[in-house]
Motif scaffolding. Structure first.
Motif, PDB file in Angstrom:
ATOM      1  N   SER A 261      -3.774  -9.449 -19.826  1.00 52.40           N
ATOM      2  CA  SER A 261      -2.826  -9.839 -18.792  1.00 52.40           C
ATOM      3  C   SER A 261      -1.582 -10.456 -19.415  1.00 52.40           C
ATOM      4  CB  SER A 261      -3.471 -10.845 -17.828  1.00 52.40           C
ATOM      5  OG  SER A 261      -3.834 -12.032 -18.513  1.00 52.40           O
ATOM      6  N   GLY A 262      -0.460 -10.328 -18.713  1.00 51.75           N
ATOM      7  CA  GLY A 262       0.780 -10.926 -19.180  1.00 51.75           C
ATOM      8  C   GLY A 262       1.323 -10.324 -20.455  1.00 51.75           C
ATOM      9  N   SER A 263       0.960  -9.067 -20.741  1.00 46.35           N
ATOM     10  CA  SER A 263       1.358  -8.446 -22.008  1.00 46.35           C
ATOM     11  C   SER A 263       2.386  -7.341 -21.836  1.00 46.35           C
ATOM     12  CB  SER A 263       0.121  -7.852 -22.702  1.00 46.35           C
ATOM     13  OG  SER A 263      -0.436  -6.810 -21.901  1.00 46.35           O
ATOM     14  N   GLY A 264       2.764  -7.025 -20.595  1.00 50.39           N
ATOM     15  CA  GLY A 264       3.673  -5.918 -20.356  1.00 50.39           C
ATOM     16  C   GLY A 264       2.996  -4.561 -20.341  1.00 50.39           C
ATOM     17  N   MET A 265       1.670  -4.545 -20.297  1.00 50.59           N
ATOM     18  CA  MET A 265       0.925  -3.282 -20.286  1.00 50.59           C
ATOM     19  C   MET A 265       0.465  -2.883 -18.889  1.00 50.59           C
ATOM     20  SD  MET A 265      -1.308  -3.631 -23.818  1.00 50.59           S
ATOM     21  CE  MET A 265      -2.217  -2.108 -23.524  1.00 50.59           C
ATOM     22  N   GLY A 266       1.020  -3.510 -17.863  1.00 47.08           N
ATOM     23  CA  GLY A 266       0.771  -3.046 -16.505  1.00 47.08           C
ATOM     24  C   GLY A 266      -0.524  -3.516 -15.893  1.00 47.08           C
ATOM     25  N   SER A 267      -1.049  -4.669 -16.317  1.00 45.03           N
ATOM     26  CA  SER A 267      -2.336  -5.118 -15.770  1.00 45.03           C
ATOM     27  C   SER A 267      -2.249  -5.362 -14.266  1.00 45.03           C
ATOM     28  CB  SER A 267      -2.820  -6.379 -16.492  1.00 45.03           C
ATOM     29  OG  SER A 267      -1.898  -7.443 -16.344  1.00 45.03           O
ATOM     30  N   SER A 268      -1.139  -5.915 -13.803  1.00 42.73           N
ATOM     31  CA  SER A 268      -0.984  -6.200 -12.375  1.00 42.73           C
ATOM     32  C   SER A 268      -0.959  -4.921 -11.550  1.00 42.73           C
ATOM     33  CB  SER A 268       0.309  -6.996 -12.147  1.00 42.73           C
ATOM     34  OG  SER A 268       0.577  -7.154 -10.772  1.00 42.73           O
ATOM     35  N   ALA A 269      -0.201  -3.926 -12.008  1.00 42.24           N
ATOM     36  CA  ALA A 269      -0.114  -2.659 -11.275  1.00 42.24           C
ATOM     37  C   ALA A 269      -1.432  -1.898 -11.327  1.00 42.24           C
ATOM     38  CB  ALA A 269       1.013  -1.800 -11.842  1.00 42.24           C
ATOM     39  N   ALA A 270      -2.115  -1.924 -12.482  1.00 39.71           N
ATOM     40  CA  ALA A 270      -3.400  -1.235 -12.602  1.00 39.71           C
ATOM     41  C   ALA A 270      -4.442  -1.876 -11.694  1.00 39.71           C
ATOM     42  CB  ALA A 270      -3.872  -1.241 -14.050  1.00 39.71           C
ATOM     43  N   LEU A 271      -4.455  -3.214 -11.660  1.00 40.24           N
ATOM     44  CA  LEU A 271      -5.365  -3.914 -10.757  1.00 40.24           C
ATOM     45  C   LEU A 271      -5.092  -3.514  -9.311  1.00 40.24           C
ATOM     46  CD1 LEU A 271      -7.423  -6.212 -10.069  1.00 40.24           C
ATOM     47  CD2 LEU A 271      -5.440  -7.756 -10.002  1.00 40.24           C
ATOM     48  N   SER A 272      -3.816  -3.510  -8.924  1.00 42.45           N
ATOM     49  CA  SER A 272      -3.459  -3.192  -7.547  1.00 42.45           C
ATOM     50  C   SER A 272      -3.823  -1.758  -7.191  1.00 42.45           C
ATOM     51  CB  SER A 272      -1.954  -3.422  -7.339  1.00 42.45           C
ATOM     52  OG  SER A 272      -1.607  -4.767  -7.583  1.00 42.45           O
ATOM     53  N   ALA A 273      -3.588  -0.821  -8.113  1.00 42.55           N
ATOM     54  CA  ALA A 273      -3.895   0.580  -7.845  1.00 42.55           C
ATOM     55  C   ALA A 273      -5.398   0.804  -7.693  1.00 42.55           C
ATOM     56  CB  ALA A 273      -3.337   1.458  -8.960  1.00 42.55           C
ATOM     57  N   ALA A 274      -6.181   0.223  -8.617  1.00 41.52           N
ATOM     58  CA  ALA A 274      -7.633   0.385  -8.548  1.00 41.52           C
ATOM     59  C   ALA A 274      -8.203  -0.279  -7.302  1.00 41.52           C
ATOM     60  CB  ALA A 274      -8.283  -0.189  -9.810  1.00 41.52           C
ATOM     61  N   LEU A 275      -7.713  -1.481  -6.981  1.00 40.38           N
ATOM     62  CA  LEU A 275      -8.166  -2.160  -5.762  1.00 40.38           C
ATOM     63  C   LEU A 275      -7.845  -1.353  -4.521  1.00 40.38           C
ATOM     64  CD1 LEU A 275      -7.229  -5.924  -6.333  1.00 40.38           C
ATOM     65  CD2 LEU A 275      -9.534  -5.002  -5.949  1.00 40.38           C
ATOM     66  N   ALA A 276      -6.620  -0.820  -4.460  1.00 38.36           N
ATOM     67  CA  ALA A 276      -6.204  -0.057  -3.277  1.00 38.36           C
ATOM     68  C   ALA A 276      -7.119   1.135  -3.043  1.00 38.36           C
ATOM     69  CB  ALA A 276      -4.757   0.394  -3.431  1.00 38.36           C
ATOM     70  N   LEU A 277      -7.437   1.866  -4.115  1.00 39.38           N
ATOM     71  CA  LEU A 277      -8.300   3.038  -3.952  1.00 39.38           C
ATOM     72  C   LEU A 277      -9.717   2.623  -3.578  1.00 39.38           C
ATOM     73  CD1 LEU A 277      -8.843   6.035  -4.046  1.00 39.38           C
ATOM     74  CD2 LEU A 277      -9.085   5.876  -6.544  1.00 39.38           C
ATOM     75  N   ALA A 278     -10.254   1.594  -4.225  1.00 42.59           N
ATOM     76  CA  ALA A 278     -11.622   1.147  -3.917  1.00 42.59           C
ATOM     77  C   ALA A 278     -11.726   0.650  -2.481  1.00 42.59           C
ATOM     78  CB  ALA A 278     -12.050   0.060  -4.901  1.00 42.59           C
ATOM     79  N   ILE A 279     -10.745  -0.130  -2.039  1.00 42.17           N
ATOM     80  CA  ILE A 279     -10.775  -0.686  -0.682  1.00 42.17           C
ATOM     81  C   ILE A 279     -10.689   0.431   0.357  1.00 42.17           C
ATOM     82  CG2 ILE A 279      -9.408  -2.032   0.970  1.00 42.17           C
ATOM     83  CD1 ILE A 279      -8.700  -3.899  -1.412  1.00 42.17           C
ATOM     84  N   ARG A 280      -9.768   1.353   0.157  1.00 43.20           N
ATOM     85  CA  ARG A 280      -9.612   2.446   1.119  1.00 43.20           C
ATOM     86  C   ARG A 280     -10.825   3.360   1.120  1.00 43.20           C
ATOM     87  NH1 ARG A 280      -5.735   1.335   4.942  1.00 43.20           N
ATOM     88  NH2 ARG A 280      -4.471  -0.282   3.940  1.00 43.20           N
ATOM     89  N   SER A 281     -11.438   3.565  -0.039  1.00 50.03           N
ATOM     90  CA  SER A 281     -12.653   4.401  -0.093  1.00 50.03           C
ATOM     91  C   SER A 281     -13.802   3.725   0.636  1.00 50.03           C
ATOM     92  CB  SER A 281     -13.029   4.669  -1.552  1.00 50.03           C
ATOM     93  OG  SER A 281     -12.014   5.400  -2.211  1.00 50.03           O
ATOM     94  N   GLU A 282     -13.917   2.395   0.509  1.00 48.49           N
ATOM     95  CA  GLU A 282     -14.962   1.660   1.236  1.00 48.49           C
ATOM     96  C   GLU A 282     -14.790   1.847   2.738  1.00 48.49           C
ATOM     97  OE1 GLU A 282     -16.969  -1.482   3.386  1.00 48.49           O
ATOM     98  OE2 GLU A 282     -14.777  -1.289   3.229  1.00 48.49           O
ATOM     99  N   ARG A 283     -13.565   2.059   3.181  1.00 41.42           N
ATOM    100  CA  ARG A 283     -13.285   2.252   4.597  1.00 41.42           C
ATOM    101  C   ARG A 283     -13.420   3.712   5.031  1.00 41.42           C
ATOM    102  NH1 ARG A 283      -7.828  -1.240   5.612  1.00 41.42           N
ATOM    103  NH2 ARG A 283      -8.065  -0.299   7.664  1.00 41.42           N
ATOM    104  N   GLY A 284     -13.828   4.574   4.096  1.00 44.37           N
ATOM    105  CA  GLY A 284     -14.017   5.986   4.439  1.00 44.37           C
ATOM    106  C   GLY A 284     -12.736   6.792   4.445  1.00 44.37           C
ATOM    107  N   GLU A 285     -11.686   6.290   3.782  1.00 42.20           N
ATOM    108  CA  GLU A 285     -10.404   6.981   3.758  1.00 42.20           C
ATOM    109  C   GLU A 285     -10.234   7.742   2.445  1.00 42.20           C
ATOM    110  OE1 GLU A 285      -7.327   4.141   4.553  1.00 42.20           O
ATOM    111  OE2 GLU A 285      -8.373   3.292   6.288  1.00 42.20           O
ATOM    112  N   PHE A 286      -9.297   8.701   2.454  1.00 43.47           N
ATOM    113  CA  PHE A 286      -9.004   9.512   1.270  1.00 43.47           C
ATOM    114  C   PHE A 286      -7.490   9.459   1.021  1.00 43.47           C
ATOM    115  CE2 PHE A 286     -12.838  11.142   3.225  1.00 43.47           C
ATOM    116  CZ  PHE A 286     -13.716  11.221   2.145  1.00 43.47           C
ATOM    117  N   PRO A 287      -7.014   8.362   0.427  1.00 45.13           N
ATOM    118  CA  PRO A 287      -5.571   8.150   0.315  1.00 45.13           C
ATOM    119  C   PRO A 287      -4.893   9.096  -0.680  1.00 45.13           C
ATOM    120  CG  PRO A 287      -6.758   6.456  -0.881  1.00 45.13           C
ATOM    121  CD  PRO A 287      -7.792   7.247  -0.134  1.00 45.13           C
ATOM    122  N   THR A 288      -3.640   9.432  -0.400  1.00 47.36           N
ATOM    123  CA  THR A 288      -2.830  10.229  -1.314  1.00 47.36           C
ATOM    124  C   THR A 288      -2.284   9.351  -2.438  1.00 47.36           C
ATOM    125  OG1 THR A 288      -0.786   9.814  -0.098  1.00 47.36           O
ATOM    126  CG2 THR A 288      -2.130  11.719   0.592  1.00 47.36           C
TER     127      THR A 288
END
Length: 325
Positions: free
Chosen positions: A83-110
């Motif tokens: 974290s805090g290294s400029g390697m995109g940890s915040s964006a990667a966390l957000s992207a992975a969370l978004a997909l996992a959360i939407r999948s738990e809800r039965g959605e198939f996000p683009t």
């Protein structure tokens, strides 16, 4: 009773060319790393993060991504990205969370939906920024920002009278070594430093223009797999970034030490600390040199897949997620 786990992962990223100048509408070239963040979610009786109570008011990324959720979740987060290294940890966390959360809800996000979600989470947490990191972590491979050469356009995103056109890059197989100084330097102050320089000195605007030209030439070299030309441009770009005042002695030490064994090297990200990156066909040697100079090396191969679903549950060392107050 707790429900089924839904697990997703997303890659980190690094900027090959164009950091800082992209703020002023210039192009940028960004590649996904093969180091990832993995997130698992399941329905629960209360909200937890890695086994502890989750206070959404102190976790803005989680707060934003669950803003329309009407049930509780358990979250597990595991990271290969510092974290805090400029390697995109915040964006990667957000992207992975978004997909996992939407999948738990039965959605198939683009992909575009996930970029909007991840970018929205970053804006909610940081207050400003571009969709560059979110786009790289969702799409994977390589992306170009504000490059108009007839390539495959992925999406165009606008916020606050600013627009970013994101296109896909067909990235050849390349090896890089990222060297982490271990110094955490927030992006905002570095961006402000460049802005102040721009306001008081017209020479800074010339540097930004030159960085835009260097990025376009580097984009062409990358697509053609011309490592020698791309490396020279990376090294030149580091000199321009140093003139803007966003490098530091620790970054310069790692860059200079890696150059004899690399096509080229430069800081990557906002600077002031964080990481540098070297393009090389001797990654093990460059990693050894970086470590000998006090840095932490990561050998990176190009072509990493973007955000994706994973089998099982996230396992490994839990990600350290700083809380806001």
């Amino acid at each position: 009773m707790s429900g089924e786990w839904f697990t997703a992962s997303a890659p980190g990223k690094f900027v090959v060319l164009g950091e800082h100048s992209v703020v002023y509408g210039k192009p940028a070239v960004v590649l996904a790393t093969d180091r990832r963040i993995t997130c698992s979610v399941r329905r629960s009786r209360r909200n937890t993060l890695n086994g502890d109570y989750l206070d959404f008011s102190r976790q803005p990324h989680f707060n934003y991504l669950t803003r329309d959720m009407n049930h509780c979740l358990d979250f597990l987060t595991v990271s290969e990205i510092p974290s805090g290294s400029g390697m995109g940890s915040s964006a990667a966390l957000s992207a992975a969370l978004a997909l996992a959360i939407r999948s738990e809800r039965g959605e198939f996000p683009t992909e575009l939906f996930l970029v909007e979600e991840a970018y929205g989470a970053e804006l909610h947490a940081q207050g400003n920024g571009s969709p560059m990191d979110a786009s790289a972590c969702v799409h994977g491979g390589g992306i170009a920002i504000n490059v108009d050469d007839g390539g495959k356009e992925l999406w165009t995103i606008s916020r606050n009278n600013r627009t970013w056109k994101v296109t896909d890059i067909d990235v050849p197989k390349l090896s890089f070594v990222i060297g982490n100084t271990g110094i955490k330097a927030p992006t905002g102050p570095q961006v402000d430093k460049v802005r102040r320089y721009m306001n008081r000195n017209g020479f800074a605007a010339d540097i930004i223009d030159e960085m835009g030209d260097v990025t376009m030439e580097g984009y062409d070299a990358l697509r053609k797999g011309d490592c020698e030309r791309l490396g020279r441009l990376m090294t030149h770009d580091h000199k321009l970034l140093s003139i803007l005042g966003v490098s530091c002695k620790e970054l310069n030490t790692l860059v200079n030490a890696s150059l004899p064994y690399s096509y080229g090297a430069k800081l990557t990200g906002s600077g002031g600390g964080g990481c540098m990156v070297a393009l090389t066909d001797r990654p093990e040697k460059v990693a050894e040199i970086i470590e000998s100079r006090g840095g932490t090396p990561y050998i990176i191969r190009s072509g990493s897949e973007g955000v994706r679903m994973e089998a099982g549950v996230a396992k490994g060392t839990p990600m350290e997620i700083p809380m806001t107050r």
